[in-house]
Design a protein around this motif. Sequence first.
Motif, PDB file in Angstrom:
ATOM      1  N   ARG A 169       0.824  -1.213   0.000  1.00  0.00           N
ATOM      2  CA  ARG A 169       0.000   0.000   0.000  1.00  0.00           C
ATOM      3  C   ARG A 169       0.859   1.265   0.000  1.00  0.00           C
ATOM      4  O   ARG A 169       0.612   2.184  -0.776  1.00  0.00           O
ATOM      5  CB  ARG A 169      -0.944  -0.016   1.204  1.00  0.00           C
ATOM      6  CG  ARG A 169      -2.093  -0.999   0.987  1.00  0.00           C
ATOM      7  CD  ARG A 169      -2.953  -1.133   2.212  1.00  0.00           C
ATOM      8  NE  ARG A 169      -4.123  -1.959   1.957  1.00  0.00           N
ATOM      9  CZ  ARG A 169      -4.872  -2.503   2.908  1.00  0.00           C
ATOM     10  NH1 ARG A 169      -4.573  -2.310   4.185  1.00  0.00           N
ATOM     11  NH2 ARG A 169      -5.923  -3.223   2.591  1.00  0.00           N
ATOM     12  N   CYS A 214      -3.412  -0.962   9.390  1.00  0.00           N
ATOM     13  CA  CYS A 214      -3.459  -1.211   7.951  1.00  0.00           C
ATOM     14  C   CYS A 214      -3.910  -2.657   7.710  1.00  0.00           C
ATOM     15  O   CYS A 214      -3.213  -3.456   7.108  1.00  0.00           O
ATOM     16  CB  CYS A 214      -2.090  -0.943   7.330  1.00  0.00           C
ATOM     17  SG  CYS A 214      -2.121  -0.915   5.544  1.00  0.00           S
ATOM     18  N   CYS A 220      -6.825   4.610   7.494  1.00  0.00           N
ATOM     19  CA  CYS A 220      -5.782   5.568   7.119  1.00  0.00           C
ATOM     20  C   CYS A 220      -5.778   6.802   8.024  1.00  0.00           C
ATOM     21  O   CYS A 220      -4.719   7.422   8.230  1.00  0.00           O
ATOM     22  CB  CYS A 220      -5.938   5.979   5.664  1.00  0.00           C
ATOM     23  SG  CYS A 220      -5.928   4.560   4.538  1.00  0.00           S
ATOM     24  N   CYS A 223      -3.234   6.445  10.700  1.00  0.00           N
ATOM     25  CA  CYS A 223      -1.969   5.820  10.299  1.00  0.00           C
ATOM     26  C   CYS A 223      -0.796   6.799  10.325  1.00  0.00           C
ATOM     27  O   CYS A 223      -0.868   7.888   9.739  1.00  0.00           O
ATOM     28  CB  CYS A 223      -2.127   5.238   8.904  1.00  0.00           C
ATOM     29  SG  CYS A 223      -0.626   4.415   8.348  1.00  0.00           S
ATOM     30  N   CYS A 229       1.998   7.489   2.037  1.00  0.00           N
ATOM     31  CA  CYS A 229       1.391   6.291   1.441  1.00  0.00           C
ATOM     32  C   CYS A 229       0.802   6.599   0.060  1.00  0.00           C
ATOM     33  O   CYS A 229      -0.173   7.341  -0.066  1.00  0.00           O
ATOM     34  CB  CYS A 229       0.302   5.764   2.377  1.00  0.00           C
ATOM     35  SG  CYS A 229      -0.504   4.302   1.740  1.00  0.00           S
TER      36      CYS A 229
HETATM   37  S1  SF4 Z   1      -2.245   5.199   4.979  1.00  0.00           S
HETATM   38 FE1  SF4 Z   1      -1.587   3.644   6.385  1.00  0.00          FE
HETATM   39  S2  SF4 Z   1      -3.435   2.468   6.802  1.00  0.00           S
HETATM   40 FE2  SF4 Z   1      -3.796   3.648   4.947  1.00  0.00          FE
HETATM   41  S3  SF4 Z   1      -3.224   2.257   3.313  1.00  0.00           S
HETATM   42 FE3  SF4 Z   1      -1.448   3.510   3.771  1.00  0.00          FE
HETATM   43  S4  SF4 Z   1      -0.247   2.317   5.185  1.00  0.00           S
HETATM   44 FE4  SF4 Z   1      -2.298   1.441   5.170  1.00  0.00          FE
END
Ligand code: SF4
Length: 390
Positions: A169, A214, A220, A223, A229
């Motif tokens: 991700r 996650c 998110c 996070c 990300c």
């Molecule tokens: S922001 Fe964090 S929780 Fe959201 S997809 Fe990316 S790594 Fe995963």
Amino acid sequence: MVNHATGQLFFPNIKPGRFLPPEAHLPQLQRALLDWFAAHKRPLPWRASYTPYEVWISEIMLQQTRMGRGVEYFKRWMKRFPDMRSLASASEEEVLRLWEGLGYYSRARHILSAARLVMKEHKGIFPSDPAQMRALPGIGPYTAGAVASIAFGEKLPCIDANVERVISRIFDIDTPVKQEPAASKIRELALALVPEGKAREHNQAMMELGALVCGKKPRCERCPAAMFCVSRNMGIAGKRPVPGKKAAITPVVMATGVLRHNGRIFLQQRLTGGVWGNLWEFPGGRVENNEHPAGAAVREFMEETGFAVTPVRKYGIIRHGYTTYRIAMHCFELRLSELPCPQDSFPRPVRLTSASSWRWADPEAIAALPMPAPHRRLADTVFRMNRALR
Ligand code: SF4
């Protein structure tokens, strides 16, 4: 996304603003993960002292096991086997009984063999060299990486399903993670992400993030990696990781018999090898095409032990899944078709075709023997119904 022609990452359709491309901001991403872990880590029992023995046992136990269940088993294990020496001197039967319910019993057998090898070849001290770890039974690249980094601080990544998901991700890996080219890319990124001198905290932060934030449904908004990300910033976090091909599920119909005689029950110990090797069970086997399950239980008993038996009643159907198999086990109470002479004796089986030994066991003995999960559930059902009938 990865440009497969150049191997470089690129970020189309990213809104400018609070997005920091992860590969260009690794130190900031590492810091964010470490700070988040320091504030949010769960107080798990092996995190009290991080001994190699405890880290090793926890890592093997947690494979294919939910955390709550893993913690419960870990505490019981440490009470009985607090160190390498106590484990190495245990019997396989006792180790399997303590492992019962976690499945994948080869893990327990490997742990016991590895403990004996550590006692013999490393004076009881778990080796710190990943190559020496991998020479021990049941320790592959993941476990060696986990123990080397978490217990000894080696700069190595730990890549489990949680970490695969997080990396796919953050870096928007757009092909199935278990296959190439994604698998190599994930290994490369996971290693690049480990900060010097902080492997223990970082690897646990990655796994913890995958477990708590996650997950299948990414949260998110909570996070620490959100601003780095790619998937989140492209609005496609729910589409990563890209699923691979699902393995086909195989249904299996089985029939099993509980042969009772004079207050005891006949059990056999499976041959060594296979997923349930050396565990104790009620005899039984697959129901063949067009066969009635009760007839299959009678036939299997005759084939496996030579006992002629008659069904008394049906206990029910126990369902159990492991790897890609979905088992429906039809369970019957059986009695001997002809009583032995004298009637209070316990007859020997004529033969054993699927087992190495046998016994007529009372409830107390059955409770102490290691059994596969569906057979333990059947034993519990038998005792529960007995109590209800009294
Ligand atoms: S922001 Fe964090 S929780 Fe959201 S997809 Fe990316 S790594 Fe995963």
